[in-house]
Every structure is written in C-alpha cells, then in structure tokens.
Enzyme design. Structure first.
Site: not given
Length: 281
Positions: A134, A10
C-alpha cells in the site's frame, strides 16, 4: 530542522480478489480513497546518523515501518544524516485503514525534504514496494483505481464524500484472512467504466463488494457483530474497520447506539495527500 507532517488513512471502496499468482500473491481490483483521518509524523534532523523512534509505537519498534522507511532511504542514498521520528497515532492499527503504510510513505516524503535528497516522487515510489503493497499508493498522493497485487495505480477523480467509519477496537491480521481456505479468488473482473455510474448517481458504495468480508466475519466475532448489526456498512481492506457513505446527521444516529469500547469517526475524502502537496516532491 524539524517537520510535522500528516499521514492520512484510506478506504477500500470495494475489494475484489480476481485470482492468485503462482508465487502466492493475490490479484485484486479496488478503489483506494484518501480520508482526513490522519496520524502525525514529526521528524527532527540528527547529525549523528542515528534513526530513533518515539511516540506511539505498535509492536516492535525495530520493525516499525517508519524506521524501516528511514533505513531504506538512508541505505539507497548513502545519506550520513539521522532523524528522530515521533508518531502520534489516530488511525487504529490492524483496522484495514492503511495507517502503517501511510506513516511509512509520509516518512519517506519528509526525509526526502529533511535530508535534502531531492528524489522525485517516481524514485520514492520505486522504493516503496520494499516496505509494503500500500505504500506506493500513499506516495502517488491521489485517489486511485488499483489492480494487480496493488502495484497498478491509475489516478481517478473522486468528489468530496462523507463516510462513517467504525472500528470495534480489535485488530485483524492480514495473513490470517488471505490464507483462509474459505477465501474465494474468482470474482469477475470489472472495468473502470463502473466509475461513471458512481459519478452520476453519487452512490460510491455500489462499485462492488469486499471479498474478504465473509472470512473476517468468521474469524473475528466483533467484526461479525458490527457487520450483522449494521448491514449497510462494508469492511475496508482486510482489517476490522467498516464504513458507510452517509451524512453527519445519519452517522450521529448510528454512533449513538454503538458499544462503548467501539471507536467511530466521521471522515471526508481527500483529493490529494496533504503532505505531498506541502512538499511537492
């Protein structure tokens, strides 16, 4: 039975630190975007209940997030089965690209299928914070507006974007950055309406900045060189990788002049997590 699954990295298109809670955790705002730089997670069923880790291992295998994810899922479901976990790494460790968290999320999704547990995505996401801030994002499976300490996720639509990513072959411990005395924690809160401007102009680098960048430049000489030499690049997360929105021809010109030991990637954003769509959990 075996599964071979992808774990995407990401980018934090921006990262604002808006405050600090009494418990020490930091309040933030960000946009997380999935990209097509992926690790590969191979899972092979074992009947003996043993969880065994193979392939590329960063640090202590017993503290590996894939192993911890498997142990957590086994504990929460009282599953008697085991697994051989083999990870093929492409996402650099300590780069701020979420590789470890993504590997853990893909392991959860894969084992939910391999062990035939039939947990919903929501149930998996409820387990995820025990592994890292996350991990819920990667289980959400789509790009997101992120707030709180990373637990408040609002799915957003991001068009297919091309980014140049540079990693100066050095990792950056997160704790060193968030505990640094020079870190500011009072960036003004912004509203999701800033996404409208990015959608209309196509310039997603204007959403904001990364509040951690000045600190990483202080403590990490390689990152300082990268960001000083290439000011159009922005740090992603608290790690050592930086990115810029640009097309292939422009990226190729930038990549030609990098130090030999630095790694670079031309990536595209993803609209949905490839493993989530495959497993439909």
């Amino acid at each position: 039975m075996s599964l071979e699954l992808l774990a995407p990295a990401k980018l934090n298109l921006f990262l604002h630190i808006t405050g600090r809670r009494p418990d020490g955790y930091h309040e933030l705002q960000s946009v997380f975007v999935l990209i097509d730089l992926c690790d590969t997670i191979s899972l092979s069923l074992r009947q003996d209940g043993i969880i065994s880790r193979h392939g590329d291992i960063v640090g202590d295998a017993n503290r590996d997030l894939c192993v911890r994810a498997a142990q957590l899922l086994k504990q929460e479901t009282s599953c008697h089965l085991g697994v051989d976990i083999t990870v093929t790494k492409r996402i650099p460790a300590g780069a701020g690209l979420g590789g470890g968290s993504s590997d853990a999320a893909t392991t959860l999704m894969g084992l939910n299928k391999l062990w035939q547990l039939n947990l919903t995505r929501e149930q998996l996401m409820n387990l995820a914070p025990k592994l890292g801030a996350d991990v819920p994002f990667f289980l959400l499976g789509t790009n997101a507006w992120v707030e709180g300490i990373g637990e408040k996720l609002t799915p957003i639509n991001v068009p297919t974007l091309t980014f140049a990513v540079i990693w100066p072959s050095t990792n950056q411990p997160t704790g060193e950055i968030f505990s640094h005395p020079a870190l500011t924690r009072n960036t003004k809160y912004v509203k999701m309406s800033i996404l409208d401007a990015a959608q209309s102009t196509g310039d997603w680098m204007r959403l904001g900045h990364n509040d951690l960048e000045p600190i990483v430049k202080i403590v990490n000489p390689e990152v300082n060189v990268l960001l000083t030499t290439l000011p159009q690049f922005r740090l992603t997360g608290s790690g050592s990788a930086a990115f810029a929105q640009m097309q292939k021809d422009q990226a190729d010109r930038v990549f030609e002049n990098l130090p030999v030991k630095w790694k670079h990637f031309l990536v595209k954003s993803l609209k949905i997590h490839p493993t989530l769509s495959a497993l439909s959990c």
